[in-house]
Design an enzyme around this catalytic site. Structure first.
Site, short mmCIF file in Angstrom:
data_model
loop_
_atom_site.label_atom_id
_atom_site.label_comp_id
_atom_site.label_asym_id
_atom_site.label_seq_id
_atom_site.Cartn_x
_atom_site.Cartn_y
_atom_site.Cartn_z
N SER A 181 38.26 47.97 47.18
CA SER A 181 36.91 47.72 47.70
C SER A 181 35.97 48.92 47.62
CB SER A 181 36.98 47.25 49.15
OG SER A 181 37.22 45.88 49.18
N LYS B 245 33.05 48.55 45.47
CA LYS B 245 31.89 47.77 45.90
C LYS B 245 30.66 48.65 46.12
CE LYS B 245 35.06 44.29 47.64
NZ LYS B 245 35.72 43.65 48.79
N TYR C 170 35.14 40.54 39.32
CA TYR C 170 35.45 41.13 40.64
C TYR C 170 36.86 41.73 40.66
CZ TYR C 170 36.61 41.14 45.64
OH TYR C 170 37.04 41.50 46.90
N TYR D 298 35.50 47.35 57.06
CA TYR D 298 35.87 46.01 57.54
C TYR D 298 35.54 45.91 59.02
CZ TYR D 298 38.79 46.94 53.43
OH TYR D 298 39.24 47.33 52.21
N VAL E 292 41.82 48.47 50.11
CA VAL E 292 43.20 48.15 50.51
C VAL E 292 44.25 48.89 49.69
CG1 VAL E 292 42.72 45.91 51.59
CG2 VAL E 292 43.25 46.03 49.14
N1 GLU Z 1 40.43 43.10 45.69
C1 GLU Z 1 40.70 43.04 47.09
C2 GLU Z 1 40.50 41.64 47.63
O1 GLU Z 1 39.58 41.01 47.25
C3 GLU Z 1 39.80 44.02 47.75
C4 GLU Z 1 40.13 44.15 49.19
C5 GLU Z 1 39.69 45.45 49.76
O2 GLU Z 1 39.98 46.52 49.24
O3 GLU Z 1 39.06 45.34 50.80
O4 GLU Z 1 41.23 41.14 48.42
#
Ligand code: GLU
Length: 309
Positions: free
Chosen positions: A64, A67, A191, A243, A261
């Protein structure tokens, strides 16, 4: 001011000794095989120095954290129009929650939860084939880090695609609300690939420099985004970057950050440093357990905080 050349190795040694390392993410099979004993840290200072310790040269899945880069690109593409499709509020729900989307008519709370990031990816897909969009994102990260050796880990992307049922559900749901303009499998293909970009701490810290420099690659270098846009991206990182643990991270560490993650965190001390830390074990909110602890200790030792006078 303590010397980072001494602080970072001491921090890495302290983290290496700890047994409470959290749990490695297992819902993406390819991530579950990573050794939880790893710990790396890199600090890219705005004076140009990069100081590292531990496993700072070992690649990991940035997940993530990517992002931040897709948000930056999407804002460059559609500007503030993006905010018609994605909100700017912390979600207060797990990063992959579907419940909130129903109540809020398919408009994700922010660009860092999965649903929001999938919409951002959908924006980058406009007028592109998925392969071109992935290439654009990868080249942007390579440019920021000044390192063309950065790649997408295709095994991680395939592993996530094979098990990403929840992300497929989120994408289909948003498509039903008209907030996804491309087929879910196309948006998710891009993604999964940008989440699977692999970097080491040194590369990741370098890629965050533009946020520490108010939008510029270096003190008087190339402008990547305007100063105002850099500040706004940092504001989102502070409020939504961890998060459902974003408030606690701001409280304990006091700098904007974005976690993934894969166990990485990119933290920014505006005007001073871009910090990348990696330890694969996660805490209950899905943030790197030792990474968060190490950043808290580092920020305290160096008196780094966006709230410091
Ligand atoms: N590719 C992971 C998912 O979509 C990213 C999650 C993350 O790092 O928050 O579950």
């Amino acid at each position: 001011m303590p010397e980072l050349e001494e602080v970072l190795p001491a921090l890495a040694a302290e983290m290496a000794d700890r047994d409470d390392r959290g749990e490695v993410a297992s819902y993406i099979p390819q991530l579950s095989i990573i050794d939880p004993k790893r710990f790396g840290i890199a600090v890219a200072l705005t004076d140009g120095r990069v100081i590292t310790a531990g496993d700072a040269d070992e690649s990991f899945s940035i997940q993530s954290i990517s992002k931040i880069f897709t948000l930056t690109l999407a804002l460059g593409k559609v500007g503030d129009g993006l905010w018609r499709r994605v909100g700017r509020e912390p979600s207060g729900n797990p990063f992959n929650s579907i419940v909130q989307l129903e109540r809020e008519h398919g408009i994700p709370r922010n660009p860092f939860i999965n649903a929001g990031a999938i919409v951002v990816t959908d924006v980058l897909l406009a007028d592109h084939q998925p392969r071109e969009a992935i290439g654009e994102i990868l080249r942007f990260v390579q440019f920021l880090a000044d390192d063309e050796s950065i790649v997408v880990d295709r095994d991680v992307a395939a592993s996530e695609k094979a098990t990403g049922f929840r992300n497929f559900a989120l994408a289909n749901y948003m498509r039903a609300f008209g907030n996804l303009h491309h087929a879910p499998e196309l948006a998710l293909g891009v993604y999964f690939h940008h989440c699977a970009i692999a970097m080491n701490c040194r590369q990741l810290a370098l890629s965050g420099r533009f946020l520490a420099h108010g939008g510029r690659l270096s003190q008087d270098g190339h402008s990547v985004v305007s100063n105002e846009r850099a500040r706004r991206i940092l504001a989102l990182m502070l409020t939504c970057g961890h998060y459902d643990g974003s408030g606690d991270f701001a409280f304990r560490v006091g700098i904007p950050g974005k976690s993934g993650v894969g166990g990485g965190i990119l933290g920014i001390v505006p005007g001073i440093a871009s910090i990348a830390v990696w330890s694969p074990g996660l805490n209950e909110n899905g943030n790197s357990k030792l990474g968060s602890i190490a950043l808290e200790k580092l920020a305290r030792t160096m008196n780094w905080s966006i709230f410091a006078p």
